[in-house]
Design an enzyme around this catalytic site. Structure first.
Site, PDB file in Angstrom:
ATOM      1  N   GLU A 113      25.530   1.897  23.986  1.00 16.05           N
ATOM      2  CA  GLU A 113      26.907   2.252  24.348  1.00 16.05           C
ATOM      3  C   GLU A 113      26.958   3.731  24.684  1.00 16.05           C
ATOM      4  O   GLU A 113      26.307   4.558  24.036  1.00 16.05           O
ATOM      5  CB  GLU A 113      27.847   1.939  23.188  1.00 16.05           C
ATOM      6  N   HIS A 122      23.928  -2.674  18.928  1.00 14.44           N
ATOM      7  CA  HIS A 122      23.573  -1.598  19.849  1.00 14.44           C
ATOM      8  C   HIS A 122      23.457  -0.282  19.088  1.00 14.44           C
ATOM      9  O   HIS A 122      23.853  -0.185  17.927  1.00 14.44           O
ATOM     10  CB  HIS A 122      24.636  -1.452  20.942  1.00 14.44           C
ATOM     11  N   GLU A 131      13.813   5.226  15.959  1.00 13.10           N
ATOM     12  CA  GLU A 131      12.392   4.910  15.769  1.00 13.10           C
ATOM     13  C   GLU A 131      12.022   3.730  16.668  1.00 13.10           C
ATOM     14  O   GLU A 131      12.630   2.661  16.579  1.00 13.10           O
ATOM     15  CB  GLU A 131      12.101   4.552  14.317  1.00 13.10           C
ATOM     16  N   ARG A 136       0.805  -1.217   0.000  1.00 15.85           N
ATOM     17  CA  ARG A 136       0.000   0.000   0.000  1.00 15.85           C
ATOM     18  C   ARG A 136       0.838   1.267   0.000  1.00 15.85           C
ATOM     19  O   ARG A 136       0.447   2.289  -0.560  1.00 15.85           O
ATOM     20  CB  ARG A 136      -0.926   0.003   1.224  1.00 15.85           C
ATOM     21  N   HIS A 180      17.554   7.052  10.422  1.00 13.63           N
ATOM     22  CA  HIS A 180      17.151   6.467  11.703  1.00 13.63           C
ATOM     23  C   HIS A 180      17.428   4.971  11.791  1.00 13.63           C
ATOM     24  O   HIS A 180      17.721   4.304  10.799  1.00 13.63           O
ATOM     25  CB  HIS A 180      15.678   6.759  11.999  1.00 13.63           C
TER      26      HIS A 180
END
Length: 343
Positions: A336, A287, A260, A168, A205
């Site tokens: 970290e 991490h 996010e 979509r 992100h």
């Protein structure tokens, strides 16, 4: 000095993202860490992914996306190496020797290679998206023209989990790296914008899934001092996306160093539900890292105010690798904490 029009546009897109830095009505992490809320040097520095074959992976991110290797650290005694990549920048922070300060910049991708995995035909990285080991979701690169980028990647033989024409959402694609990690591709020139601009590719992100959104938001806001930049609710699919970072100077899709958090509704009510943190077997995601001028102050305050409520796989300056720390968020994902100029 006058800013270029594209850069000025990036710095002035504040839109409506005026959320408070600290989580209000906090239940799980009610004590704000002063060092996190007053230290302007805090930076979302890098995201660590384990890779099977570093030659293959480094070449992929360089040749397919145009990233550059800005640093490498070798640890032969522990049998692993670290490769640090970033999109090219004219304004990299540098140390006194003129070298790029890997840990002072944002938008850095760290690839971790444990010796020998490239020669093991049975070794496979956990990409975080396959049951029963879901947790980490993807990294995201934002680009000026996502259609052009996808066409270019396909011409270079890059595989896709989702093309623009699939599903979509026709404005988002997911490419696959050599280990099967998902790379989201989104356009920072938003629909309807009066002018288009091009500042190259951005490592925008990193996405992780969280069990309890309220608990995770309190942790990243009150303990680590991040701002809530944007919230995207998808009621039809019963999930919500929360975007956090240290800068509110521009819209979140035109930044680097954004986290996010994906919350699938109802997981917080299931006592037995747990996401895979990437560091338990089978391993993959490692991490995220926040860096700052003086992490010792931050770490001491967190430890003093929260005690055993927050887990420390490595307390500051107490592990084999000195002058850094690792803490865990509510889902057991590692963070970290490291100083600028670490070597």
């Amino acid at each position: 000095m006058a800013l270029s029009r594209p850069l000025a546009r990036l710095l002035n897109i504040t839109r409506h993202f005026q959320f408070r830095k600290m989580a209000t009505d906090a239940k799980y992490y009610p004590i704000p860490i002063e060092a996190a809320h007053t230290d302007s040097s805090l930076t979302f520095n890098h995201t660590c992914l384990r890779v099977k074959d570093p030659k293959r992976s480094v070449d992929f991110y360089e040749s397919k996306f145009g990233m550059e290797l800005i640093g490498k650290k070798e640890f032969p005694e522990s049998k692993f190496d670290l490769y640090f990549l970033s999109f090219p920048k004219a304004n990299f922070h540098r140390n006194a020797n003129g070298d790029i300060d890997v840990f002072r910049n944002s938008g850095v991708l760290e690839l971790t290679h444990n010796y020998g995995t490239e020669n093991d035909p049975n070794f496979k990285i956990n990409n975080g998206n396959e049951e029963p080991h879901r947790g980490f979701g993807h990294i995201c690169f934002t680009v000026p023209d996502v259609t052009h980028t996808c066409e270019l990647l396909e011409s270079k033989g890059v595989d896709f989990k989702k093309r623009l024409t699939d599903g979509r959402q026709k404005d988002i694609a997911f490419a696959l790296d050599p280990d099967g990690y998902w790379i989201e591709l989104v356009q920072y020139n938003r629909p309807g914008a009066s002018d288009k601009f091009d500042v190259g590719y951005l490592f925008n992100h990193t996405m992780i899934r969280v069990k309890d959104a309220k608990k995770s938001l309190e942790f990243y806001q009150n303990v680590l001092g991040m701002h809530l930049l944007d919230v995207s609710e998808h009621a039809n699919a019963k999930f919500t996306l929360y975007f956090l970072g240290y800068s509110r100077d521009s819209a979140r899709w035109s930044q680097e160093g954004v986290l996010e958090l994906t919350h699938n509704w109802g997981t917080e009510d299931d006592a037995d539900f747990k996401y895979h943190n990437g560091n338990e077997q089978p391993q993959g995601y490692g991490h995220i890292c926040v860096s700052l001028v003086n992490p010792n102050v931050l770490c001491k305050e967190i430890e003093n105010k929260y005690g055993d409520k927050i887990q420390w796989p490595v307390k500051f300056n107490q592990g084999k690798m000195k002058n850094l720390a690792f803490i865990k968020d509510p889902d057991g994902y590692s963070i970290e904490i490291i100083p600028f100029g670490y070597n």
